[in-house]
Scaffold this motif. Sequence first.
Motif, PDB file in Angstrom:
ATOM      1  N   VAL A 115       0.830  -1.337   0.000  1.00 40.19           N
ATOM      2  CA  VAL A 115      -0.019   0.040  -0.022  1.00 40.19           C
ATOM      3  C   VAL A 115       0.626   1.186  -0.095  1.00 40.19           C
ATOM      4  N   ALA A 116       2.053   1.130   0.824  1.00 39.63           N
ATOM      5  CA  ALA A 116       2.832   2.539   0.885  1.00 39.63           C
ATOM      6  C   ALA A 116       3.326   2.803  -0.633  1.00 39.63           C
ATOM      7  N   GLN A 117       4.123   1.634  -1.414  1.00 39.16           N
ATOM      8  CA  GLN A 117       4.422   1.760  -2.600  1.00 39.16           C
ATOM      9  C   GLN A 117       3.574   2.292  -3.513  1.00 39.16           C
ATOM     10  N   THR A 118       2.282   1.919  -3.619  1.00 37.05           N
ATOM     11  CA  THR A 118       1.116   2.359  -4.328  1.00 37.05           C
ATOM     12  C   THR A 118       0.923   3.931  -3.945  1.00 37.05           C
ATOM     13  N   ALA A 119       0.786   4.216  -2.765  1.00 38.33           N
ATOM     14  CA  ALA A 119       0.386   5.604  -2.442  1.00 38.33           C
ATOM     15  C   ALA A 119       1.463   6.600  -2.901  1.00 38.33           C
ATOM     16  N   LEU A 120       2.935   5.980  -2.520  1.00 38.68           N
ATOM     17  CA  LEU A 120       3.950   7.059  -3.097  1.00 38.68           C
ATOM     18  C   LEU A 120       4.044   7.179  -4.550  1.00 38.68           C
ATOM     19  N   ARG A 121       3.655   6.346  -5.070  1.00 38.27           N
ATOM     20  CA  ARG A 121       3.543   6.639  -6.601  1.00 38.27           C
ATOM     21  C   ARG A 121       2.543   7.441  -7.098  1.00 38.27           C
ATOM     22  N   SER A 122       1.145   7.676  -6.282  1.00 37.06           N
ATOM     23  CA  SER A 122       0.107   8.311  -6.434  1.00 37.06           C
ATOM     24  C   SER A 122       0.304   9.607  -6.251  1.00 37.06           C
ATOM     25  N   VAL A 123       0.951   9.778  -5.128  1.00 38.44           N
ATOM     26  CA  VAL A 123       0.745  11.130  -4.329  1.00 38.44           C
ATOM     27  C   VAL A 123       1.993  11.954  -5.110  1.00 38.44           C
ATOM     28  N   ILE A 124       3.076  11.340  -5.527  1.00 41.21           N
ATOM     29  CA  ILE A 124       4.154  12.042  -5.921  1.00 41.21           C
ATOM     30  C   ILE A 124       3.839  12.465  -7.589  1.00 41.21           C
ATOM     31  N   LYS A 144       0.454   9.947   4.128  1.00 43.87           N
ATOM     32  CA  LYS A 144       0.036   9.436   5.683  1.00 43.87           C
ATOM     33  C   LYS A 144      -1.394   9.346   5.478  1.00 43.87           C
ATOM     34  N   ALA A 145      -2.178  10.096   4.950  1.00 42.00           N
ATOM     35  CA  ALA A 145      -3.595  10.108   4.710  1.00 42.00           C
ATOM     36  C   ALA A 145      -3.867   9.075   3.804  1.00 42.00           C
ATOM     37  N   VAL A 146      -3.338   8.883   2.922  1.00 41.64           N
ATOM     38  CA  VAL A 146      -3.601   7.781   1.623  1.00 41.64           C
ATOM     39  C   VAL A 146      -3.403   6.528   2.186  1.00 41.64           C
ATOM     40  N   ILE A 147      -2.264   6.342   2.816  1.00 42.22           N
ATOM     41  CA  ILE A 147      -1.860   4.914   3.207  1.00 42.22           C
ATOM     42  C   ILE A 147      -2.833   4.615   4.703  1.00 42.22           C
ATOM     43  N   ASP A 148      -3.251   5.622   5.330  1.00 41.57           N
ATOM     44  CA  ASP A 148      -4.052   5.211   6.566  1.00 41.57           C
ATOM     45  C   ASP A 148      -5.454   4.906   6.384  1.00 41.57           C
ATOM     46  N   ALA A 149      -5.793   5.296   5.307  1.00 38.96           N
ATOM     47  CA  ALA A 149      -7.470   5.009   4.927  1.00 38.96           C
ATOM     48  C   ALA A 149      -7.549   3.604   4.549  1.00 38.96           C
ATOM     49  N   ILE A 159      -1.313   4.268  11.030  1.00 38.94           N
ATOM     50  CA  ILE A 159      -0.029   4.765  10.470  1.00 38.94           C
ATOM     51  C   ILE A 159       0.393   6.086  11.306  1.00 38.94           C
ATOM     52  N   GLU A 160       1.305   5.813  12.026  1.00 35.41           N
ATOM     53  CA  GLU A 160       1.767   6.921  12.772  1.00 35.41           C
ATOM     54  C   GLU A 160       2.538   8.236  11.981  1.00 35.41           C
ATOM     55  N   ARG A 161       3.431   7.737  11.141  1.00 32.35           N
ATOM     56  CA  ARG A 161       4.266   8.746  10.301  1.00 32.35           C
ATOM     57  C   ARG A 161       4.712   8.192   9.049  1.00 32.35           C
ATOM     58  N   VAL A 162       4.703   9.024   8.017  1.00 34.53           N
ATOM     59  CA  VAL A 162       5.437   8.638   6.867  1.00 34.53           C
ATOM     60  C   VAL A 162       6.245   9.827   6.416  1.00 34.53           C
ATOM     61  N   GLU A 163       7.554   9.440   5.902  1.00 32.30           N
ATOM     62  CA  GLU A 163       8.627  10.665   5.576  1.00 32.30           C
ATOM     63  C   GLU A 163       9.109  10.207   4.263  1.00 32.30           C
ATOM     64  N   VAL A 164       9.399  11.165   3.370  1.00 37.42           N
ATOM     65  CA  VAL A 164       9.859  10.757   1.934  1.00 37.42           C
ATOM     66  C   VAL A 164      11.499  11.089   2.561  1.00 37.42           C
ATOM     67  N   LYS A 165      12.294   9.956   2.138  1.00 39.34           N
ATOM     68  CA  LYS A 165      13.585  10.106   2.422  1.00 39.34           C
ATOM     69  C   LYS A 165      14.427  10.787   1.561  1.00 39.34           C
ATOM     70  N   ASP A 166      14.221  10.458   0.288  1.00 40.55           N
ATOM     71  CA  ASP A 166      15.386  10.967  -0.519  1.00 40.55           C
ATOM     72  C   ASP A 166      14.894  11.047  -1.935  1.00 40.55           C
TER      73      ASP A 166
END
Length: 310
Positions: A115-124, A144-149, A159-166
């Motif tokens: 779910v995190a991989q899909t949400a990352l592609r969608s939001v970016i 965070k909102a997209v993964i937590d839903a 989902i407590e926290r989501v951060e883009v690292k690099d």
Amino acid sequence: MAAAAIIALVIVVALVVLVASLSVRLVQQYQRGVVFRFGRVLERIRQPGFQLILPVADRMVRVSMQTTVIGVPAQGVITRDNVTLTVDAVVYYRVVDPVKVLVNVRDYPSAVLQVAQTALRSVIGKADLDTLLRDRDRINAELKAVIDAPTEKPWGLLIERVEVKDVSLPEGMKRSMSRQAEAERERRARVIAADGEYQASRRLADASRAMANTPGAYQLRLLQTVVDVAAEKNSTLVMPFPVELLRFFDRLAGGEGERGRPAGQAGQGPAEPAARGPVEQATPVGPTLGPVTENVAAAAADGDGRRPAR
């Protein structure tokens, strides 16, 4: 009989130990126990400590309530302004409902990762490059909102926290951004320098007006300049020359020029007619300013300024 009693006692003790080992469960402080009786979930969640279950009918599964951290692998994404880049992130989550985690989803860590991989592609993909680089907090909140839903209510995960690292940019884009930043800084430097020149010109104009109202200020400024030059170890000799003296010579030269002009050129009106009769010419004293011919010199020696009659 005694031997049979001892054997029976040993068997009973062994059975009791076996039943106790099958019935007693230890739940750690960071865990919660979910009991399945004949395949059905019991409503009561077992808390930390020793817990008793039925040896054959019950089966208890321990669920960790700790915060789990998973890293999202780098994903190739195309932003809204058609820039190809690579982004990776990290997700922090924990279990809030052990029953839903065990019943509603299988292998929930892997499910959260997908779910995190899909949400990352969608939001970016919905954001442009400037927003991604400048407003990272908003991107993290959207992730965070997209993964937590889909994970909180159905799966019992928070989902407590989501951060883009690099954010990895292509080399061409990095060079373009470097040139843009350099041009922007150069523009700011030029604007600041121009503003400084403008302020300095205003101050100099005010200073010139103040010095014009006080004639002695020019001499003081000149003396100050001489002091500044003399403070350095150099071979330059500065001789101050008053400005008022230059003005005096200028006025003197102008007055002599007016007196030396002919009568017809001194004023605007026509020249007055000269008096009739011979006009005596004064003999020049000292060296003359131009070449003198022999005839003019002889006429000047006679004293009348005219040639002798023939």
